[in-house]
Motif scaffolding. Structure first.
Motif, PDB file in Angstrom:
ATOM      1  N   ARG A  62       0.849  -1.189   0.000  1.00 51.04           N
ATOM      2  CA  ARG A  62       0.000   0.000   0.000  1.00 51.04           C
ATOM      3  C   ARG A  62       0.886   1.240   0.000  1.00 51.04           C
ATOM      4  O   ARG A  62       2.074   1.174   0.317  1.00 51.04           O
ATOM      5  CB  ARG A  62      -0.924   0.018   1.223  1.00 51.04           C
ATOM      6  CG  ARG A  62      -1.834  -1.172   1.319  1.00 51.04           C
ATOM      7  CD  ARG A  62      -3.065  -0.882   2.185  1.00 51.04           C
ATOM      8  NE  ARG A  62      -2.759  -0.574   3.567  1.00 51.04           N
ATOM      9  CZ  ARG A  62      -2.725  -1.476   4.549  1.00 51.04           C
ATOM     10  NH1 ARG A  62      -2.962  -2.753   4.276  1.00 51.04           N
ATOM     11  NH2 ARG A  62      -2.477  -1.118   5.795  1.00 51.04           N
ATOM     12  N   THR A  63       0.305   2.382  -0.349  1.00 47.20           N
ATOM     13  CA  THR A  63       1.058   3.629  -0.368  1.00 47.20           C
ATOM     14  C   THR A  63       0.212   4.758   0.195  1.00 47.20           C
ATOM     15  O   THR A  63      -1.008   4.766   0.040  1.00 47.20           O
ATOM     16  CB  THR A  63       1.529   3.979  -1.796  1.00 47.20           C
ATOM     17  OG1 THR A  63       2.372   5.142  -1.749  1.00 47.20           O
ATOM     18  CG2 THR A  63       0.364   4.239  -2.729  1.00 47.20           C
TER      19      THR A  63
ATOM     20  N   GLU B 278       5.427   4.261   0.369  1.00 46.97           N
ATOM     21  CA  GLU B 278       5.328   2.819   0.541  1.00 46.97           C
ATOM     22  C   GLU B 278       6.651   2.233   1.022  1.00 46.97           C
ATOM     23  O   GLU B 278       7.699   2.879   0.961  1.00 46.97           O
ATOM     24  CB  GLU B 278       4.910   2.154  -0.766  1.00 46.97           C
ATOM     25  CG  GLU B 278       5.846   2.413  -1.925  1.00 46.97           C
ATOM     26  CD  GLU B 278       5.318   1.880  -3.241  1.00 46.97           C
ATOM     27  OE1 GLU B 278       5.194   0.644  -3.377  1.00 46.97           O
ATOM     28  OE2 GLU B 278       5.016   2.690  -4.129  1.00 46.97           O
TER      29      GLU B 278
ATOM     30  N   SER C 283      -5.099   7.538  -8.208  1.00 47.82           N
ATOM     31  CA  SER C 283      -3.819   7.448  -7.502  1.00 47.82           C
ATOM     32  C   SER C 283      -3.953   8.055  -6.121  1.00 47.82           C
ATOM     33  O   SER C 283      -4.965   8.677  -5.790  1.00 47.82           O
ATOM     34  CB  SER C 283      -2.724   8.169  -8.298  1.00 47.82           C
ATOM     35  OG  SER C 283      -3.082   9.531  -8.490  1.00 47.82           O
ATOM     36  N   ARG C 284      -2.923   7.865  -5.282  1.00 50.84           N
ATOM     37  CA  ARG C 284      -2.951   8.459  -3.946  1.00 50.84           C
ATOM     38  C   ARG C 284      -3.025   9.976  -4.066  1.00 50.84           C
ATOM     39  O   ARG C 284      -2.463  10.587  -4.980  1.00 50.84           O
ATOM     40  CB  ARG C 284      -1.726   8.036  -3.142  1.00 50.84           C
ATOM     41  CG  ARG C 284      -0.434   8.639  -3.621  1.00 50.84           C
ATOM     42  CD  ARG C 284       0.705   8.482  -2.611  1.00 50.84           C
ATOM     43  NE  ARG C 284       1.856   9.223  -3.074  1.00 50.84           N
ATOM     44  CZ  ARG C 284       2.915   8.693  -3.666  1.00 50.84           C
ATOM     45  NH1 ARG C 284       2.984   7.388  -3.840  1.00 50.84           N
ATOM     46  NH2 ARG C 284       3.906   9.461  -4.077  1.00 50.84           N
TER      47      ARG C 284
ATOM     48  N   GLU D 127      -1.374  -0.850  -3.574  1.00 48.41           N
ATOM     49  CA  GLU D 127      -0.379  -0.945  -4.636  1.00 48.41           C
ATOM     50  C   GLU D 127      -0.289  -2.366  -5.185  1.00 48.41           C
ATOM     51  O   GLU D 127      -0.171  -2.567  -6.384  1.00 48.41           O
ATOM     52  CB  GLU D 127       0.994  -0.515  -4.108  1.00 48.41           C
ATOM     53  CG  GLU D 127       1.138   0.982  -3.902  1.00 48.41           C
ATOM     54  CD  GLU D 127       1.390   1.723  -5.195  1.00 48.41           C
ATOM     55  OE1 GLU D 127       2.514   1.648  -5.735  1.00 48.41           O
ATOM     56  OE2 GLU D 127       0.442   2.368  -5.684  1.00 48.41           O
ATOM     57  N   ASN D 128      -0.332  -3.342  -4.296  1.00 51.61           N
ATOM     58  CA  ASN D 128      -0.321  -4.736  -4.714  1.00 51.61           C
ATOM     59  C   ASN D 128      -1.724  -5.086  -5.233  1.00 51.61           C
ATOM     60  O   ASN D 128      -2.690  -5.080  -4.473  1.00 51.61           O
ATOM     61  CB  ASN D 128       0.038  -5.626  -3.521  1.00 51.61           C
ATOM     62  CG  ASN D 128       0.156  -7.090  -3.890  1.00 51.61           C
ATOM     63  OD1 ASN D 128       0.002  -7.462  -5.041  1.00 51.61           O
ATOM     64  ND2 ASN D 128       0.425  -7.916  -2.893  1.00 51.61           N
TER      65      ASN D 128
ATOM     66  N   CYS E 205      -8.427   1.197   0.084  1.00 52.01           N
ATOM     67  CA  CYS E 205      -8.008   2.590   0.145  1.00 52.01           C
ATOM     68  C   CYS E 205      -8.475   3.222   1.452  1.00 52.01           C
ATOM     69  O   CYS E 205      -9.395   2.723   2.110  1.00 52.01           O
ATOM     70  CB  CYS E 205      -8.536   3.381  -1.053  1.00 52.01           C
ATOM     71  SG  CYS E 205     -10.326   3.448  -1.153  1.00 52.01           S
TER      72      CYS E 205
END
Length: 341
Positions: free
Chosen positions: A150-151, A205, A267-268, A305-306, A316
């Motif tokens: 994750r990020t 991350e 995206s983040r 992310e994975n 999220c």
């Protein structure tokens, strides 16, 4: 600090105008060899607050290491007012194994503070760190990343009910602040309870250096130094917009209700509106798609992310925004604004 403005720890002293690099023993290996953490202490010639910067309490969270190293060894501290205690790698055994927890029974160092000199191996390590390098300080910055897979966008976490933490959190100048005491045994929580206001900085991350986030975090450190008078040339920064999340109602982890392969559509740091399709979960045959929608309008502070999940896995971290903040962010993320940049 002592009356003569020296920074002292068990076994050493760093006087005004001195810098000391040391490897401080906090435990022993199975062979009886010392486990040492790297520490740099920069004591300015002029009086001021004592600030600790720490990273890699989880051994695979690397972004903060580069932040702390840069502050300790890449910045000019000729005119420093106060003292810096820089600890780039707290969890040395985890760092060497490139894993989150201590390899000794998988214990979490960041749930072991303030530690004990007669308890588990993790708490004994935490005790040595806390007693020698955390308690003597006035404020602290503890750098983390999201866990593997994750990020996170750069944001601050801290107990804003504490006036010292509230001041520190706002001084860092991030867009997002998540309020909360933190888990029992966490460095920021226990340091704050011990009278050393401390915040956690979440950024990116695990298992990598992300230069854009590192540079942004360094700007935050400069802003803190300006707020507390450590550096005369720096100024406290305003990030352009800020949201402070104070209750569970304003944030949620969105979790998968089906297993499969995840296609993230944002995206983040992205703004999503209620009903927007955040991601799609599919099976290997692409014939049974599950759509995950935003339950409210907010900001994606952290994302997966994975791209694989079991049911119940987090996808999220969504936080709610005020109307005024949302409008600022909408203008920033509009196609017209992107074209101008």
């Amino acid at each position: 600090m002592s009356d003569d403005s020296a920074f002292t720890y068990n076994g050493g002293r760093v006087g005004p105008g001195e810098t000391q690099n040391l490897r401080y023993s906090v435990s022993e290996t199975y062979l009886g060899d010392p486990v040492r953490i790297p520490v740099t202490i920069v004591n300015g010639e002029r009086d001021g607050p004592t600030v600790f910067l720490s990273a890699a309490a989880h051994g695979d969270e690397l972004n903060g290491i580069e932040v702390v190293r840069t502050v300790a060894h890449g910045w000019d501290h000729t005119d420093l007012r106060g003292t810096l205690v820089c600890m780039p790698v707290l969890n040395v055994p985890g760092f060497l194994a490139q894993q989150r927890y201590l390899p000794i029974l998988d214990r979490d160092l960041n749930r072991s503070f303030p530690g004990s000199e007669s308890s588990t191996s993790a708490k004994r390590m935490a005790y040595q760190i806390f007693r020698n390098f955390i308690e003597p300080c006035d404020v602290g910055l503890d750098f983390h990343t999201s866990t593997r897979g994750r990020t996170n966008m750069l944001h601050v976490r801290g107990n804003l009910a504490d006036d010292g933490v509230n001041r520190l959190a706002h001084a860092f100048g991030s867009n997002v602040i998540l309020a909360g005491e933190g888990p029992d045994g966490s460095l920021r929580g226990e340091a704050t309870r011990a009278g050393v206001p401390t915040i956690t900085l979440e950024m990116g991350e695990a298992h990598r250096f992300q230069r854009d986030l590192i540079d942004e975090a360094l700007d935050g450190v400069r802003s803190v130094f300006a707020e507390y008078g450590l550096a005369e040339t720096d100024t406290v920064r305003w990030p352009g917009w800020r949201t402070v999340i104070t209750g569970d109602r304003e944030k949620t982890w969105i979790r998968a209700d089906a297993g499969g392969i995840v296609d993230m559509h944002y995206s983040r740091g992205a703004l999503v509106h209620e009903g927007d399709r955040i991601c799609t979960i599919t099976n290997p045959f692409l014939d049974d798609n599950v759509t995950v929608e935003a339950p409210f309008t907010g900001l994606l502070v952290g994302i997966l992310e994975n791209p694989v999940v079991y049911p119940g896995n987090p996808i999220c971290h969504l936080v709610e925004l005020s109307t005024s903040t949302r409008r600022v962010l909408e203008r920033q993320q509009s196609p017209a604004a992107e074209a101008e940049t």
